[in-house]
Each structure stands twice: as C-alpha cells, then as structure tokens.
Design a protein around this motif. Structure first.
Motif, mmCIF file in Angstrom:
data_model
loop_
_atom_site.group_PDB
_atom_site.id
_atom_site.type_symbol
_atom_site.label_atom_id
_atom_site.label_comp_id
_atom_site.label_asym_id
_atom_site.label_seq_id
_atom_site.Cartn_x
_atom_site.Cartn_y
_atom_site.Cartn_z
ATOM 1 N N ALA A 1 66.140 8.106 30.861
ATOM 2 C CA ALA A 1 64.935 8.645 31.485
ATOM 3 C C ALA A 1 64.745 8.112 32.897
ATOM 4 O O ALA A 1 64.379 8.857 33.814
ATOM 5 C CB ALA A 1 63.710 8.312 30.624
ATOM 6 N N TYR B 1 67.673 11.145 19.542
ATOM 7 C CA TYR B 1 66.597 11.523 20.460
ATOM 8 C C TYR B 1 66.134 12.948 20.186
ATOM 9 O O TYR B 1 64.932 13.219 20.136
ATOM 10 C CB TYR B 1 67.080 11.413 21.908
ATOM 11 N N CYS C 1 62.411 14.322 18.983
ATOM 12 C CA CYS C 1 61.680 15.364 19.713
ATOM 13 C C CYS C 1 61.258 16.480 18.765
ATOM 14 O O CYS C 1 60.116 16.962 18.815
ATOM 15 C CB CYS C 1 62.558 15.949 20.827
ATOM 16 N N TRP D 1 57.871 11.357 19.691
ATOM 17 C CA TRP D 1 57.536 10.823 21.018
ATOM 18 C C TRP D 1 56.076 11.127 21.362
ATOM 19 O O TRP D 1 55.389 10.298 21.971
ATOM 20 C CB TRP D 1 58.465 11.400 22.077
ATOM 21 N N ARG E 1 64.484 11.573 35.110
ATOM 22 C CA ARG E 1 64.657 12.637 34.114
ATOM 23 C C ARG E 1 63.375 13.458 33.985
ATOM 24 O O ARG E 1 63.361 14.492 33.326
ATOM 25 C CB ARG E 1 65.045 12.021 32.783
ATOM 26 N N GLU F 1 66.661 18.902 30.652
ATOM 27 C CA GLU F 1 66.636 19.320 29.247
ATOM 28 C C GLU F 1 66.441 20.833 29.142
ATOM 29 O O GLU F 1 65.511 21.384 29.715
ATOM 30 C CB GLU F 1 65.511 18.604 28.493
ATOM 31 N N TYR G 1 62.247 18.073 26.980
ATOM 32 C CA TYR G 1 61.710 17.637 28.273
ATOM 33 C C TYR G 1 60.336 17.013 28.078
ATOM 34 O O TYR G 1 60.000 16.005 28.709
ATOM 35 C CB TYR G 1 61.625 18.809 29.247
ATOM 36 N N MET H 1 60.746 13.467 27.187
ATOM 37 C CA MET H 1 60.940 12.591 28.341
ATOM 38 C C MET H 1 59.606 12.281 29.017
ATOM 39 O O MET H 1 59.348 11.153 29.448
ATOM 40 C CB MET H 1 61.895 13.244 29.337
#
Length: 249
Positions: free
Chosen positions: A43, A66, A70, A75, A223, A229, A235, A238
């Motif tokens: 990131a 990751y 998501c 997150w 990022r 992404e 995204y 992030m």
C-alpha cells in the motif's frame, strides 16, 4: 524498511480486530502481523504484488489472502472498529479524484467497478467524511465523473454532529434539509445564483481544510494515490488500510 512496519503500540491496538485466534489446538493467526505488514508495504510503495520482498512470504499467497479479506469486508470492519472514538463537534464531506492505472482498467466483460471515462483517461472518485480532527469516518467510491453531491446524504447518514461542513458544490435544498433533520446545522456557502441566500458561518467553514488534508494523508499511500486494483472492493480495501493507519498514528 522501518517506516513500512507497524510499531508495537499500533499492533497492540489492531491485533484483536484481525480474524484468527490462539487455541489449544494451535495458533491460527500467528502470522497476522507479518501479513498485515506485507499488505502495508504494498500500500505504501505502490509496488506490484510480485515485487513483495521474500521475507514476507510468497507474494501470491499474500495477495490471495488480501483478496479474501476484501471479499469478506474485513478491512472495512477493522477501519470501522478503529474509528469509533471520533470527535463529532462537526463533520466534513468532500470528494477527490484518482487516476486509474492501466492495470486497474476493467475488462470488457466486467462491471465498471467505480471507474469512469473522461478526456483525462480512467478515473475513480473517493467520497469521504471526516470528523472535527480530520480523521476519516466513511469512504465511498464512484466513477470519476460522478457528482460529489450524489453521495452527500450517504456520507452523513447515521452520524450525530453539531455541524456539517461542505463546499458550495453540496449546496442544495435537499441536502440542507437532510442535515437539519439529522439534528445538525449546515455550514455550506450558498451558490451565487441562489434565490434565497442562506447564512454561513465563515469562521467555522475555514476548518473544512481538514478534509482536504485528509485526502493528502490518504494519498501518501501510493496504492491509494493511483488505483491499480481492478476490483472496486480491493481498491476500497487499500483505502481502508490507509484510513486505519491514520487512526493508528
């Protein structure tokens, strides 16, 4: 690499929010810190997943994990858990555009994923709510050409603040009414052509610079500053990582 790695006090604040726990049968989350630092490295640097340093483990395993987080909204949940101690003297809303890298362009068979087309290329717009200290409270993605006003009510929904600060792009009777119905006072400069001008606390309005500075903080994560992404949810992941680090600072 110390700047990329979580400090011990930051880890103590976030470790219990991560999935997995120790048990008599073993430790299912023993590598959570290493994984989190690996994602944080990507990131901050904006580097491709394939360039992840070897000591973080296999890049594909880190990326797949990751992606799963998501998909499950983990997150977002971590960010929301960290942002509970907000200052609601007033809140601010605004939007900011980021460029979409060619790696983040949606495939022909794929939904637009909050990517817009304009003369400048592919863009995504980040809509944000900040508290009175400039900390992030809510983040929403749309295509770059989308109106900031279109997400206005979604940005303040559920928040109890004394005032809501926004620029004149948010000046509409509908939004002003929604603010007042929520028990808040609008601090929004009236548009020049408004037939019935409203009063605006110009001194308090100066504090709106905090939400603009929030975008600057978020975009220190490369990022975030450029979208790589392809999937909107990834995204947004992030974004929530960057926002969580602001709360952990």
């Amino acid at each position: 690499m110390p700047r990329m790695i979580l400090k011990d006090h930051q880890w103590e604040l976030v470790k219990d929010l991560l999935p997995g726990k120790a048990s008599d049968r073993g430790v299912t989350a023993k590598d959570n810190r290493l994984f989190l630092e690996a994602v944080l490295w990507v990131a901050r640097t904006g580097a491709p997943w394939r360039d992840l340093p070897e000591h973080f483990g296999k890049w594909n395993s880190v990326y797949m994990r990751y992606n799963r987080w998501c998909e499950k909204g983990l997150w977002t949940a971590i960010f929301e858990a960290l942002s509970t101690d907000a200052d609601f003297e007033y809140i601010m809303v605004d939007g900011s555009i980021v460029r979409v890298h060619q790696q983040g362009a949606p495939k022909k068979t794929q939904h637009c994923e909050a990517v817009g087309h304009s003369r400048g290329g592919l863009t995504t717009k980040i809509h944000a709510t900040a508290d009175a200290l400039g900390n992030p409270l809510r983040l929403i993605l749309t295509a770059g050409q989308a109106s900031e006003y279109g997400q206005a009510q979604a940005l303040i929904e559920g928040f109890q603040a004394e005032y809501v600060l926004a620029d004149k792009g948010y000046d509409s009777d509908g939004f002003v009414t929604a603010i007042r119905e929520a028990g808040s006072a609008p601090v929004i400069p009236p548009r020049r052509g408004r037939k019935q001008p409203r009063e605006c606390d110009r001194e308090l309005y100066k504090e709106r610079n905090l939400v603009e500075r929030l975008f600057q903080k978020l975009k220190q994560f490369r990022r975030v500053a450029t979208r790589y992404e392809r999937l909107g949810r990834n995204y947004l992941g992030m974004l929530h990582i960057a926002a969580s680090m602001i709360w952990l600072a």
